[in-house]
Design a protein around this motif. Structure first.
Motif, PDB file in Angstrom:
ATOM      1  N   ILE A  75      77.004 -13.776 -59.584  1.00  0.00           N
ATOM      2  CA  ILE A  75      75.674 -14.035 -60.138  1.00  0.00           C
ATOM      3  C   ILE A  75      74.670 -13.187 -59.364  1.00  0.00           C
ATOM      4  O   ILE A  75      74.593 -13.267 -58.130  1.00  0.00           O
ATOM      5  CB  ILE A  75      75.310 -15.529 -60.050  1.00  0.00           C
ATOM      6  N   THR A 100      74.415 -17.179 -72.699  1.00  0.00           N
ATOM      7  CA  THR A 100      75.413 -17.954 -71.972  1.00  0.00           C
ATOM      8  C   THR A 100      76.550 -18.405 -72.880  1.00  0.00           C
ATOM      9  O   THR A 100      77.644 -18.720 -72.387  1.00  0.00           O
ATOM     10  CB  THR A 100      74.744 -19.190 -71.343  1.00  0.00           C
ATOM     11  N   GLY A 147      70.539 -18.309 -59.205  1.00  0.00           N
ATOM     12  CA  GLY A 147      70.760 -18.952 -60.496  1.00  0.00           C
ATOM     13  C   GLY A 147      72.196 -19.357 -60.743  1.00  0.00           C
ATOM     14  O   GLY A 147      72.581 -19.553 -61.898  1.00  0.00           O
ATOM     15  N   THR A 169      71.047 -12.707 -64.143  1.00  0.00           N
ATOM     16  CA  THR A 169      70.212 -13.826 -64.557  1.00  0.00           C
ATOM     17  C   THR A 169      68.737 -13.426 -64.549  1.00  0.00           C
ATOM     18  O   THR A 169      68.359 -12.369 -64.032  1.00  0.00           O
ATOM     19  CB  THR A 169      70.432 -15.022 -63.616  1.00  0.00           C
ATOM     20  N   VAL A 181      73.450 -21.277 -64.207  1.00  0.00           N
ATOM     21  CA  VAL A 181      74.482 -20.733 -65.089  1.00  0.00           C
ATOM     22  C   VAL A 181      75.574 -21.774 -65.321  1.00  0.00           C
ATOM     23  O   VAL A 181      76.042 -21.968 -66.450  1.00  0.00           O
ATOM     24  CB  VAL A 181      75.068 -19.441 -64.475  1.00  0.00           C
ATOM     25  N   THR A 209      68.467 -18.453 -68.040  1.00  0.00           N
ATOM     26  CA  THR A 209      68.864 -19.840 -67.758  1.00  0.00           C
ATOM     27  C   THR A 209      67.682 -20.766 -67.518  1.00  0.00           C
ATOM     28  O   THR A 209      67.861 -21.838 -66.945  1.00  0.00           O
ATOM     29  CB  THR A 209      69.777 -19.874 -66.525  1.00  0.00           C
TER      30      THR A 209
END
Length: 963
Positions: free
Chosen positions: A419, A524, A283, A450, A287, A486
């Motif tokens: 991530i 986010t 992800g 994520t 992001v 996301t």
């Protein structure tokens, strides 16, 4: 009295012309009433009438003149007024930009039509409550009456104020509230508070809108003033001063990073940036898109989509747009078509950066994204770390990705955005070990988890998520831990939809309800704010130190240049290339200044070099051998049982001139029609290349430019081709020149004889060398050079001595002669076969024939007088005539080739050279290969260090001003 006056006038008119006498006589007659010529009184009544008529005419003419003056003044004034109006109109600012903002008539018509249609549809479908309608009508009637009463009260108050200015004005009563007939509807306290808040909000919105329009109006007025100033300067013939556009801090910082991209110097690039790392499909790209608020990257659909580093510079701006560093196009991120084009361009650039069978590339793709609400920062999206290579990947893909990731994270000032996919097991993570090895203390690492929505659904123990976000599960440390959502695994979801889904999820998630996660660790939005703050904190803490490091590096490089290359300018690779390019083009331009005599001399030599083998081996020698008289039958005649050819006319022994001339004419025509034009073009090309190479090679070439010059000249010559139609022109000229068989001057005859002697001498020398190689060195060479023949050469020498006893006046040996020679050699103990004997006979015969032909050519040098007396009909020196025809044809060809070079081919070659140089200028790798050495590398480093230092100092100055 009148008589005396009349006499005086007559006496004064004696010496004047008749025209003046006529005028004076008329004047005298009118004044005295007498005729000066007839001496009698005249009637003046008609003269008086004429005077009155003249006065009337003058009055009428004056009136008409006034009319013309008035009319001319009106026309001139109108033209002046029109000119003034045009000048005033030109001075007005250009309001054409309003046409782009306001809709045109067609759009207004569609809009009104849409409104009418919508009204009809809504009127048919929407059923309004009758009570609300009655309440609205009553409220409107009440408001109308209140406004009318207020207007009447205002009028009455104004009248009373005019009559009694000293008395206070009566208080105006709000009749809307005092009328018992229509009391206001009762409202609750909550409704009143809500109404008041709404009114307050509307007032604030109106004020904000007014302030916005006021600022916009001020900006437009400022632009209008600037445009008027520029217009006045242009009218005065002066150029307006161009002001440098003010750039934002993040754009200035991003330009510094772009300069440092691809620098191979160790430790040169230590400037802060946000490095986005993670496992494949964790992800990372999602992001980054959430932070940029746009779907700007292509989707992989199960395969690797990020194949090269992508540097994204985020900054705040009025419009949401994206732009590549090396492109002027702006992609509107609010339009789906532009988004699709942007994703295609990113994918195309990634695929183009992968070369040589590799899967990933280290070439950085730089782009900037501007938009309202974006936090200023620089992020670098790297390819995802993989654990297994597929068959369609390069063998070193996994190690290349790890090495690239480690290289970016080893920067001590880089912020690592790690991530981690929350929907997979933590034990399957590959990136956490890399991050912990590069930043073991976690002072510049931000951990992002994520796909938390999937993790919450799949995990039976939510406490595992809490441990991850507290930094207790992974063997790594970080500045902060964040959880984000996301997407919902849908490719068509918008950023706004994903953000709303993320907020709904965290507002209803068990993580919030159970207190496992603090609100500042989710969404986010919070992540973007935290990353931006960390980025700018790192920039402010390290940028001055990096500027000092570049200053020290610049001093060291400048000191090295002064000591190593004194009295030389610091020219980088591009400047050196432009210098070599200008010199090469100047030298190539001298091609048009080569004298005609030099061209023709070079072309004649090149033509003869190409034509000599054909002339001697395929025209002269075969024709002479076929026309050679031999009393004995040849080997072919013996096998075919044919009779020898009858002898020709009298002439030098052994030559049939009629047969010789016939064969020569046939072979010359075939040669001219098939091969000579192409051979001529090839010779012209070689002469042009030789002259071009001579001009482009300076007397003292600089070693630095030798490789570049050779490459450019070689490529230009390889690409240059002669015009195709030139061969057709040459073929016609050559056929016409070969038809001339008459040598008209002694100089031409001598030149043809010299050419014949030179050709025969060269071929005779080659034949003697061939015989010496076959038979070995002679006695002189043996004694002087201490060389001895081989066994094969001794056998050849014995055979040659035996053959020379037979005589070498015939091209072929008979069978009996071959048998006799073989028997003689057998008696001497040497065994040879028939083919061996014939192979040795050929160079012996050729040598003898060439010696005889050379003797005849020398004898023909003195035969021009006899040839001229026979009017060209003599056949004794037919070889000289042949070579005269060939020489005349070559001179005509050389002249035509010279004209073609001067008219077209030189310019075409110059154009080819320019195209090659343009291609070389665009190929950085080729320039790096051709222009190398410490001088070039040092100049390149100096240029880059100076540019980086200047940009860093500019950025630091702007950063301090912002503080």
């Amino acid at each position: 009295m009148s008589r005396i006056l009349h006499n005086r006038v007559r006496s004064s008119f004696k010496n004047t012309s008749w025209v003046s006498i006529d005028k004076r006589a008329v004047a005298f007659s009118i004044w005295t009433g007498r005729s000066m010529l007839l001496y009698k009184p005249i009637d003046t009544s008609h003269v008086q009438r004429r005077c009155y008529g003249m006065l009337v005419a003058r009055a009428i003419r004056g009136v008409l003149k006034i009319r013309y003056l008035v009319l001319g003044g009106a026309v001139g004034g109108g033209m002046t007024l029109n000119k003034k109006y045009a000048e005033w109109k030109d001075g007005l600012p250009d309001m054409g930009w309003l046409n782009d903002l306001l809709p045109d008539n067609e759009q207004w018509d569609r809009f009104t039509t849409t409104l009418i249609t919508a009204k009809d549809k809504i009127g048919d479908q929407l059923q309004i409550d009758p009570r609300l309608r009655e309440a609205g009508v009553a409220r409107a009637t009440e408001l109308r009456e209140w406004l009318a009463q207020r207007y009447e009260d205002a009028v009455a108050a104004a009248a009373v104020n005019n009559q009694q200015r000293l008395e206070p004005a009566p208080k105006i009563v709000n009749n809307l509230q005092s009328r018992p007939a229509s009391p206001p509807p009762a409202r609750s306290a909550d409704d009143a508070a809500h109404y008041e808040k709404r009114v307050h909000a509307l007032q604030e919105e109106v004020l904000a809108l007014q302030a916005r329009y006021q600022r916009e109006l001020q900006r437009l007025e400022q632009e209008n003033r600037e445009l008027r100033q520029q217009n006045m300067l242009l009218k005065q013939g002066r150029q307006p001063s161009t002001k440098k556009m003010k750039r934002s801090l993040i754009d200035m910082y991003s330009s510094v990073l772009d300069e440092l991209a691809g620098w191979e110097a160790d430790g040169a690039d230590r400037l802060p940036r946000v490095v986005v790392v993670g496992d494949q499909s964790a992800g990372k790209t999602s992001v980054l898109e959430m932070i940029a608020q746009a779907r700007i990257f292509p989707r992989g659909a199960g395969e690797m989509c990020t194949r090269a580093p992508v540097k994204v510079t985020l900054s705040e701006g009025p419009y949401h747009v994206a732009q590549f560093r090396d492109s002027s196009r702006e992609f509107d991120l609010n339009k789906e078509s532009d988004l699709a084009d942007l994703r295609k361009e990113v994918e195309l650039r990634m695929r183009n950066s992968v070369r040589g069978g590799r899967t990933v590339s280290s070439d950085v793709i730089s782009m900037s994204v501007k938009g309202p609400g974006l936090h200023r920062m620089v992020l670098v999206d790297l390819p995802g770390v993989i654990s297994t290579q597929t068959v369609d990947m390069a063998a070193d893909t996994r190690e290349a990705i790890k090495q690239m990731t480690r290289q970016y994270m080893d920067n001590p000032n880089a912020i690592i955005l790690c991530i981690q996919d929350g929907s997979v097991d933590a034990e399957r993570s590959n990136v956490t070990d890399l991050v912990s090895s590069c930043d073991p203390q976690g002072k510049r690492t931000i951990f992002v988890l994520t796909k938390v929505d999937l993790a919450e659904e799949n995990l039976a123990n939510p406490n595992r998520i809490r441990r991850i976000l507290e930094g207790k599960l992974f063997p790594m440390k970080a500045l902060g831990y964040y959880a984000v959502v996301t997407g919902r695994s849908r490719r068509d979801d918008s950023i706004q939809g994903i953000r709303e889904y993320e907020e709904r999820f965290f507002s209803s998630s068990k993580l919030f309800k159970n207190g496992l996660v603090t609100p500042s660790q989710v969404t986010t939005r919070n992540l973007s704010l935290a990353v931006a703050e960390c980025f700018w904190r790192m920039v402010r803490a390290t940028v001055e130190q990096q500027a000092d490091a570049f200053k020290a590096m610049r001093f060291n490089l400048e000191t090295e240049w002064k000591n190593t290359f004194p009295r030389q300018r610091e020219l980088d690779r591009d400047e050196l290339f432009e210098r070599a390019r200008a010199e090469l083009l100047d030298q190539a331009a001298e091609l048009s200044a080569v004298p005609a005599q030099r061209w023709e001399h070079a072309l004649r030599d090149a033509l003869w070099d190409h034509a000599a083998p054909t002339v001697m081996d395929r025209i002269y020698l075969p024709a002479a051998a076929a026309a050679h008289h031999d009393q004995e039958p040849s080997l072919r005649q013996i096998h075919l049982k044919a009779e020898p050819a009858p002898p020709g006319p009298p002439g030098p022994p052994g030559i049939d001139f009629n047969k010789f001339n016939t064969l020569v004419d046939i072979k010359l025509r075939e040669w001219a029609e098939r091969e000579l034009p192409g051979t001529s073009v090839q010779a012209g090309r070689e002469a042009l290349r030789a002259e071009f190479s001579r001009l482009t090679e300076p007397a003292e070439p600089e070693p630095l430019f030798r490789g570049l010059r050779e490459h450019a000249v070689r490529e230009a010559l390889l690409r240059h081709d002669w015009e195709e139609r030139a061969q057709d022109v040459l073929r016609v000229l050559q056929l016409n020149a070969l038809q001339d068989r008459c040598v008209s001057a002694r100089a031409h005859w001598d030149r043809a004889v010299a050419l014949l002697e030179a050709a025969l001498g060269d071929r005779l020398g080659a034949a003697r060398d061939r015989l010496r190689d076959l038979t070995g060195p002679g006695w002189r060479e043996r004694w002087l050079s201490w060389t001895s023949p081989t066994e094969e050469q001794r056998r050849r020498a014995l055979l040659a001595a035996e053959l020379e006893q037979l005589g070498t006046a015939r091209p072929q040996l008979t069978y009996d002669e071959v048998v006799a020679v073989r028997d003689n050699l057998r008696r001497q103990g040497v065994e040879v076969d028939n083919d061996y004997i014939r192979e040795t006979w050929k160079p012996l015969y050729l040598r003898k024939f060439l010696e005889q032909a050379l003797t005849r050519a020398r004898d023909c040098r003195k035969s021009f007088y006899l040839y001229s007396q026979q009017n060209g009909a003599g056949k004794e020196c037919c070889e000289v005539v042949l070579f005269w025809r060939i020489q005349q044809t070559l001179e005509t060809t050389a002249n035509a080739l010279r004209q073609q070079i001067g008219n077209r081919e030189a310019a075409r070659l110059d154009r080819e050279l320019r195209e090659v140089l343009d291609e070389m200028a665009a190929d950085a790798d080729l320039k790096k290969q051709l222009l190398s050495g410490r001088r070039v590398e040092l100049a390149e480093e100096l240029k880059r260090v100076r540019k980086v230092q200047e940009k860093l100092e500019e950025f630091i100055e702007a950063l301090n001003k912002e503080k």
